[in-house]
Structure formats: structure tokens, C-alpha cells
Design an enzyme around this catalytic site. Structure first.
Site, PDB file in Angstrom:
ATOM      1  N   ASP A 114      27.298  38.138  16.254  1.00  0.00           N
ATOM      2  CA  ASP A 114      26.183  38.339  15.317  1.00  0.00           C
ATOM      3  C   ASP A 114      26.708  38.450  13.882  1.00  0.00           C
ATOM      4  O   ASP A 114      27.834  38.899  13.663  1.00  0.00           O
ATOM      5  CB  ASP A 114      25.409  39.605  15.711  1.00  0.00           C
ATOM      6  CG  ASP A 114      24.016  39.635  15.093  1.00  0.00           C
ATOM      7  OD1 ASP A 114      23.565  38.595  14.582  1.00  0.00           O
ATOM      8  OD2 ASP A 114      23.390  40.702  15.111  1.00  0.00           O
TER       9      ASP A 114
ATOM     10  N   ASN B 207      16.257  32.541  20.502  1.00  0.00           N
ATOM     11  CA  ASN B 207      16.670  31.736  19.341  1.00  0.00           C
ATOM     12  C   ASN B 207      15.887  30.428  19.221  1.00  0.00           C
ATOM     13  O   ASN B 207      15.851  29.813  18.151  1.00  0.00           O
ATOM     14  CB  ASN B 207      18.176  31.413  19.385  1.00  0.00           C
ATOM     15  CG  ASN B 207      19.078  32.585  19.073  1.00  0.00           C
ATOM     16  OD1 ASN B 207      20.232  32.639  19.528  1.00  0.00           O
ATOM     17  ND2 ASN B 207      18.588  33.552  18.292  1.00  0.00           N
TER      18      ASN B 207
HETATM   19  C1  FPP Z   1      24.206  35.048  15.266  1.00  0.00           C
HETATM   20  O1  FPP Z   1      24.196  35.143  13.864  1.00  0.00           O
HETATM   21  C2  FPP Z   1      24.753  33.770  15.707  1.00  0.00           C
HETATM   22  C3  FPP Z   1      24.041  32.809  16.371  1.00  0.00           C
HETATM   23  C4  FPP Z   1      22.628  32.947  16.725  1.00  0.00           C
HETATM   24  C5  FPP Z   1      24.643  31.530  16.753  1.00  0.00           C
HETATM   25  C6  FPP Z   1      26.108  31.535  17.071  1.00  0.00           C
HETATM   26  C7  FPP Z   1      26.481  30.160  17.425  1.00  0.00           C
HETATM   27  C8  FPP Z   1      27.548  29.486  16.964  1.00  0.00           C
HETATM   28  C9  FPP Z   1      28.576  30.066  16.067  1.00  0.00           C
HETATM   29  C10 FPP Z   1      27.727  28.040  17.369  1.00  0.00           C
HETATM   30  C11 FPP Z   1      27.850  27.879  18.856  1.00  0.00           C
HETATM   31  C12 FPP Z   1      28.702  26.748  19.186  1.00  0.00           C
HETATM   32  C13 FPP Z   1      29.402  26.605  20.337  1.00  0.00           C
HETATM   33  C14 FPP Z   1      30.372  25.511  20.464  1.00  0.00           C
HETATM   34  C15 FPP Z   1      29.230  27.540  21.447  1.00  0.00           C
HETATM   35  P1  FPP Z   1      22.801  35.306  13.139  1.00  0.00           P
HETATM   36  O2  FPP Z   1      22.372  33.958  12.674  1.00  0.00           O
HETATM   37  O3  FPP Z   1      21.839  36.020  14.023  1.00  0.00           O
HETATM   38  O4  FPP Z   1      23.235  36.204  11.928  1.00  0.00           O
HETATM   39  P2  FPP Z   1      22.362  37.305  11.164  1.00  0.00           P
HETATM   40  O5  FPP Z   1      22.044  38.386  12.155  1.00  0.00           O
HETATM   41  O6  FPP Z   1      23.303  37.785  10.100  1.00  0.00           O
HETATM   42  O7  FPP Z   1      21.156  36.604  10.623  1.00  0.00           O
END
Ligand code: FPP
Length: 248
Positions: free
Chosen positions: A21, A69
Site C-alpha cells: 500500500d 480495486n
Molecule cells: C496500493 O497502493 C497498490 C495497488 C493497489 C497496486 C499494486 C500493484 C502493483 C505495484 C503492480 C502489480 C504488478 C504485478 C506484476 C503483480 P494505492 O494505490 O492504494 O496507494 P494509496 O493508498 O497511497 O492511494
């Protein structure tokens, strides 16, 4: 002495699960768009897979995309799918070389076909890997997983394949998408929030939880080893008393 050297190799968590996260906030803090945060998140994944391999961790599960998501803005969802396809296609040769085996959990039927095809290809290509198993949780949520398991159990009961008396914890475990994986010993969440967000609710019954304020794009080898060291300082009692554990 490096942090890796401080880790007791006889008391390693066999399975580490991570809620990655903080990509969005990492980007926002730099005046960048959220996509940049996700792109940096890929570099963090690479670092953490290498670090887990070095520490001889057997299973690493990453919460890459939750059922919830799908409700994000369309361009972010498409961006994440494209990024995943790009990353797994680019990384497959190295994953293979390093013995990393890829597996996925979640509702793959909801992935766009090009993403599902790329993922299946990567799973096939790395199937012989004998090092760390990297489990990608994609379109995954525990409530979806448990409801799906309940439906399958009911269907098998109606067919007569399964008797009510045979349904126990092990049976239910075999209907989950995590079938065959050991339960996580350590659950890490980056980004400062302290919640489980519909991730591995059943499987984390006795996991040790570790929360860090580090945003996922900044998470690195040292941060992983700090978490493992903290885990190794905990006493896992599984409902027993401390004395019982010491005498086991
Ligand atoms: C959370 O940060 C992260 C995600 C929802 C996505 C994570 C996915 C990747 C890094 C790519 C996946 C790729 C592979 C190859 C598995 P957020 O967007 O919720 O951050 P925030 O809470 O600060 O808004």
C-alpha cells in the site's frame, strides 16, 4: 553485521504475505500521477522478491489487485493491467533464471484476456522453479474466495461427491484458491494503515501482523529483513500458554 546475517535461518517465516500500500501517496508527495507510484511499485516488487530469495523464504504472496480495486477509475485499472502485463512479460526470463515460480490466486475470469494470457504464460514458463514461489493475488478478496468455496462445496454435496460429515477445516481449505499453499506466517502491510482489507482472512488466522509507515515504492531489502527480525522476536502461541510453547 548485516540484517540478513542477523536472521535466524532456522526460524524463518515460510510464507510472507504483503499488502503493498502507498503507491498513490508516494506519487502524490512528489507531484506525480498515481501511475508513477505503481511503476515504482514494480521496482519494489523486484527488490523484495530478490531479498526473499536471498533469505530463503519459500512463499511470498503479494496483494496486487483486489476485487474492490475494480471500482477504481477506469484509466487506473487499465494502467495497472498494462503494467502487470508489461512487468511479467519483461521479468519472466529473469524469474525463470532465478528459479522463481509464479502462481496466482483470485478470480482470473475477471482479468482482461490479454492479461490472463500473459499471466498464464508466465505461470507455465516458471512452473519448474524450485526457489521462492511468488503468489500474485489478482482480482482477489477473501469474501469472494470464501463465498466461491461455499458454492463449490454445496454443488459437490448436491452431486453426492461430498458428505456433510466430511466437511471440516481441511476440506474448506481445499476449496480455496490458496489450496496447497501453507498459511502465511507473517503479514506485512506498508503505507501506514492498519487493516487487513479483505486479504487472506481465513489463511491469516495465526499470522503475525507487521505494519510499517513506509510507502510500498520505498520498501526494500532492509525493510523486509527488519520485518522478519521483528517476527522472530515474537512468541507464537496458537492459543496455548507461554509455558506450554517452551515445553513443546
Ligand atoms: C496500493 O497502493 C497498490 C495497488 C493497489 C497496486 C499494486 C500493484 C502493483 C505495484 C503492480 C502489480 C504488478 C504485478 C506484476 C503483480 P494505492 O494505490 O492504494 O496507494 P494509496 O493508498 O497511497 O492511494
Amino acid at each position: 553485521m548485516s540484517l540478513l546475517d542477523k536472521i535466524d535461518k532456522n526460524r524463518l517465516p515460510a510464507h510472507i504475505a504483503i499488502i503493498m500500500d502507498g503507491n498513490g501517496r508516494w506519487a502524490k508527495a512528489r507531484g506525480l500521477d498515481r501511475g508513477e507510484g505503481h511503476r515504482e511499485g514494480i521496482s519494489a516488487i523486484r527488490r523484495v522478491v530478490d531479498a526473499a530469495s536471498k533469505a530463503s523464504v519459500r512463499y511470498l504472496t503479494l496483494y496486487a489487485f483486489s476485487t474492490e480495486n475494480w471500482s477504481r477509475p477506469t484509466e487506473e485499472v487499465t494502467g495497472l493491467m498494462d503494467l502487470m502485463v508489461y512487468a511479467i512479460s519483461r521479468e519472466t526470463p529473469d524469474l525463470k533464471k532465478n528459479g522463481v515460480r509464479i502462481r496466482s490466486i483470485g478470480d482470473m475470469s475477471r482479468l482482461p484476456e490479454y492479461a490472463r494470457t500473459a499471466l498464464e504464460e508466465c505461470i507455465r514458463e516458471t512452473a519448474e522453479g524450485t526457489g521462492v514461489t511468488l503468489v500474485l493475488a489478482l482480482s482477489y478478496s477473501s469474501k469472494w474466495e470464501l463465498a466461491t468455496a461455499a458454492k463449490k462445496i454445496a454443488a459437490d454435496a448436491v452431486k453426492g461427491v461430498l458428505q456433510e460429515k466430511d466437511i471440516d477445516e481441511e476440506t474448506l481449505g481445499n476449496y480455496l484458491t490458496t489450496r496447497g499453499l501453507p498459511d502465511p506466517d507473517l503479514l506485512i502491510r506498508t503505507g501506514g494503515e492498519q487493516r487487513i482489507s479483505n486479504f487472506l482472512l481465513w489463511q491469516c488466522a495465526y499470522a503475525e501482523f507487521y505494519f510499517t509507515g513506509i510507502f510500498w515504492p520505498d520498501f526494500d531489502e532492509e525493510a523486509l529483513y527488519e520485518a522478519i527480525l521483528e517476527y522472530q522476536g515474537r512468541e507464537r502461541r496458537y492459543g496455548k500458554t507461554s509455558e506450554q510453547i517452551k515445553n513443546d
